[in-house]
Design a protein around this motif. Structure first.
Motif, PDB file in Angstrom:
ATOM      1  N   UNK A   1       0.849  -1.137  -0.122  1.00  0.00           N
ATOM      2  CA  UNK A   1      -0.106  -0.096  -0.087  1.00  0.00           C
ATOM      3  C   UNK A   1       0.942   1.260   0.098  1.00  0.00           C
ATOM      4  N   UNK A   2       0.548   2.127  -1.046  1.00  0.00           N
ATOM      5  CA  UNK A   2       1.791   3.000  -1.243  1.00  0.00           C
ATOM      6  C   UNK A   2       1.623   4.271  -0.039  1.00  0.00           C
ATOM      7  N   UNK A   3       0.459   4.970   0.194  1.00  0.00           N
ATOM      8  CA  UNK A   3       0.321   5.942   0.728  1.00  0.00           C
ATOM      9  C   UNK A   3       0.462   5.606   2.429  1.00  0.00           C
ATOM     10  N   UNK A   4      -0.251   4.340   3.045  1.00  0.00           N
ATOM     11  CA  UNK A   4       0.140   4.201   4.582  1.00  0.00           C
ATOM     12  C   UNK A   4       1.655   3.791   4.643  1.00  0.00           C
ATOM     13  N   UNK A 413      -2.726   2.423  -6.239  1.00  0.00           N
ATOM     14  CA  UNK A 413      -3.205   1.061  -6.260  1.00  0.00           C
ATOM     15  C   UNK A 413      -4.488   0.937  -5.898  1.00  0.00           C
ATOM     16  N   UNK A 414      -5.391  -0.062  -6.543  1.00  0.00           N
ATOM     17  CA  UNK A 414      -6.756   0.025  -5.967  1.00  0.00           C
ATOM     18  C   UNK A 414      -7.109   0.071  -4.820  1.00  0.00           C
ATOM     19  N   UNK A 415      -6.449  -0.787  -3.848  1.00  0.00           N
ATOM     20  CA  UNK A 415      -6.730  -0.424  -2.555  1.00  0.00           C
ATOM     21  C   UNK A 415      -6.583   0.845  -2.102  1.00  0.00           C
ATOM     22  N   UNK A 422     -10.702   9.698  -3.586  1.00  0.00           N
ATOM     23  CA  UNK A 422     -11.055  11.210  -3.974  1.00  0.00           C
ATOM     24  C   UNK A 422     -11.975  11.035  -5.232  1.00  0.00           C
ATOM     25  N   UNK A 423     -12.533  10.054  -5.528  1.00  0.00           N
ATOM     26  CA  UNK A 423     -13.214   9.683  -6.854  1.00  0.00           C
ATOM     27  C   UNK A 423     -14.545  10.358  -6.646  1.00  0.00           C
ATOM     28  N   UNK A 424     -14.820  11.461  -7.046  1.00  0.00           N
ATOM     29  CA  UNK A 424     -16.048  12.102  -6.803  1.00  0.00           C
ATOM     30  C   UNK A 424     -17.157  11.825  -7.774  1.00  0.00           C
TER      31      UNK A 424
END
Ligand code: PKZ
Ligand code: NDP
Length: 514
Positions: A1-4, A413-415, A422-424
């Motif tokens: 997981x990139x962000x965490x 990544x999808x997760x 942030x997909x409005x």
């Protein structure tokens, strides 16, 4: 997981952490990146509360319930640093400045004055000079990987089409800072309209200057700029409808729900570019990661807006706000909720007179007669000042390009896309507006949902008062007519005899059928 994974073990500096968006940022970092090392938050003492007391209070807030459940000791990760951003060196002690310089990896700069009526000197001091000082501090941080500046989509609202670029500033910030320094407040007040030109207020003007100041540092620091449009209650996280202030649309919704606001100038067909606060924060965190890892050559700007992707209009907002407050009324409403927006100046003025000033006058008269202090006219004057400042934004529309936001989404990544959504395109507006309105009731006004039956009863009482008032008014006007005009008397006798005939016909026919 990139962000965490990216935020694991990182020391993060946040300005404006006690504000609306700052709190959501702190909460999300603690909840979704639990291995973040420390969050250093710049806080000032305020309203008789020390900086520590303010941070303690903030962490008691309902917003942090989910984090508290996951980790009751979450507050140990928060390190408050005393700072008044309008002071030289941000009023950070030399020891604190040294500590920050040595350990910070990522900076999120959220603090600003967002008031539309802020005197130019103060807006410049906080939104531009403080940003400059923070960048100076950031330049002394050898381990800094990303500096994320929160701007506004309206920084360039003097343009119709706004791309994800930093536009030339209306004036060189340094020149303005130098020249305002020697001017006293009254001179600055006099020249403010000339300086801000085709922007509506000092807020948008100084935010545009701040972007320029940030850009000047972008050759030395990895910078990202987030430009949210009108930030509203949370959509999904940590729970739907969280909001804690009267800013922007929230105050308007509340005033409409309380039956105070009945008319406002807005374009029914213009796009209402609201963006949920959790969407802004998810994008901000993703941008922090991307800026640090990819190190783009120039500062990337992210227009965080909804209009181009999933448009919704002010007319539709009005409809859903009214419908929600009719089903879930606010307590002790002044009148039944029934607000209408119009783009016509004269129609708006007419309704202000009939639906705002006239009822306020009558209510104040009633208060005076019952020995209380009149207050309604004062409330309406404040409301008119507030909506007068917002109308610029609700009467026009803008087109924002959001290619960088789409690009960033594609990098996740999808997760990650799910955890930092942030997909409005997935935003269901009617449901969002309903949760937003209920959020203002629960979290801004602290009203209990179990009291809704009493609030409905109160609305029924208001309806009966209105019917009685209208009937009395009609009879009164008619009596005045009858006293003065023969024709009115003739019409009156004609109507009464018609009713009488009708009644006797019905009585006769019902006796026959029996
Ligand atoms: C159904 C209809 C649908 C159509 C719906 C159209 C919505 C159209 C929205 C466009 C929105 C654009 C937004 C641009 C997007 C940005 O870039 S974001 C920045 C947004 N900034 C703001 O919204 C700030 C605007 N606010 C201000 O500038 C100042 O609050 C004002 C309006 C000048 C008022 O100043 P003030 O009279 O000194 O009052 P202030 O000290 O702020 O507050 C006094 C009291 O009033 C309360 N209050 C403040 N604002 C309000 C309010 N709006 N209402 C009620 N109470 C309020 C405060 O909580 C406070 O309460 P107390 O503590 O006294 O009990
Ligand atoms: N809300 C919105 O609709 C939008 C906001 N933005 C931008 O987002 C950012 C955050 O906005 P939002 O959270 O709504 O604003 P808030 O007014 O809720 O928060 C402002 C924050 O800045 C801090 N601050 C203000 N003055 C000082 C000072 N002199 N010294 C130290 N700290 C100070 C405040 O601290 P304190 O609690 O001590 O006052 C508070 O934490 C801003 O940059 C704004 O321009 C952009 C678009 C829309």
């Amino acid at each position: 997981l990139l962000s965490p994974r990216y935020y694991s073990g990182k020391n993060v500096l946040i300005t404006g952490a006690t504000g609306f968006m700052g709190k959501v940022l702190v909460e999300k970092l603690l909840r979704s990146c639990p291995n973040v090392r420390s969050l250093y938050v710049l806080v000032r003492p305020k309203a008789g509360q020390s900086m520590q007391e303010r941070v303690k209070d903030m962490m008691k807030c309902k917003l942090f319930d989910r984090v508290r459940e996951d980790d009751p000791d979450f507050y140990q990760k928060i390190v408050p640093i005393s700072s008044e951003l309008t002071q030289p060196g941000l009023a950070i002690s030399p020891q604190d400045a040294q500590k920050l310089a040595s350990c910070i990896n990522v900076v999120f700069h959220c603090a600003a004055t967002i008031r539309f009526d802020e005197p130019l000197k103060h807006a410049l001091q906080l939104n531009v000079i403080a940003t400059q000082q923070l960048l100076t501090l950031a330049l002394q941080m050898p381990n800094l990987e990303a500096f994320i500046h929160v701007s506004t989509a309206y920084a360039n609202c003097n343009r119709r089409q706004i791309d994800e670029v930093i536009y030339p500033p209306p004036v060189e910030p340094k020149k303005l800072i130098d020249s305002l320094e020697w001017m006293d407040d009254s001179i600055v007040r006099d020249i403010t309209p000339r300086l801000i030109g085709d922007r509506p207020n000092t807020y948008t003007y100084t935010k545009a200057l701040a972007e320029c100041v940030v850009q000047q540092a972008s050759s030395k620091i990895n910078i990202g700029i987030i430009r949210p449009s009108i930030v509203g209650a949370s959509w999904q996280e940590p729970f739907p409808g969280w909001i804690d202030n009267f800013n922007g649309p929230s105050g308007v919704f509340i005033a409409a729900g309380k039956g105070i606001l009945r008319t406002m100038r807005a374009n029914n067909d213009a796009v209402a570019d609201l963006i949920p606060v959790d969407v802004v924060i998810n994008l901000t965190l993703a941008a922090g990661w991307y800026t640090a890892v990819q190190k783009p050559k120039t500062a990337l700007v992210y227009n965080c807006t909804t209009g181009g992707i999933n448009p919704f209009h002010w007319g539709e907002i009005e409809h859903h706000v009214m419908s929600t407050f009719k089903r879930n009324p606010l307590e002790q409403a002044f009148r039944r909720p029934n607000a209408n927006i119009t783009s016509n100046y004269l129609i708006n003025q007419y309704w202000i007179l009939v639906s705002h000033k006239f009822p306020a006058l009558i209510y104040d008269l009633f208060l005076r007669l019952s020995g209380q202090k009149p207050q309604m006219m004062r409330i309406f004057n404040r409301l008119h000042k507030a909506i007068g400042l917002l109308e610029y934004f609700s009467s026009q529309e803008w087109e924002w390009n959001s290619e960088n936001v789409t690009m960033l989404m594609g990098q996740l990544s999808p997760e990650d896309r799910k955890n930092f959504n942030f997909d409005v395109r997935q935003l269901n507006w009617p449901e969002y507006i309903e949760n937003y309105c209920i959020g203002t009731k629960k979290y801004v006004l602290n009203e209990d949902m179990s009291d809704i039956p009493a609030a409905r009863q109160h609305l029924r009482k208001l309806r009966n008062i209105r019917y009685t008032f209208n009937t009395v008014l009609l009879v009164f006007i008619w009596r005045v007519f009858i006293a003065r005009s023969q024709m009115a008397r003739n019409i009156w006798y004609f109507v009464v005899s018609l009713c009488f005939k009708f009644l006797s016909y019905f009585r006769a026919s019902s006796t026959l059928t029996n």
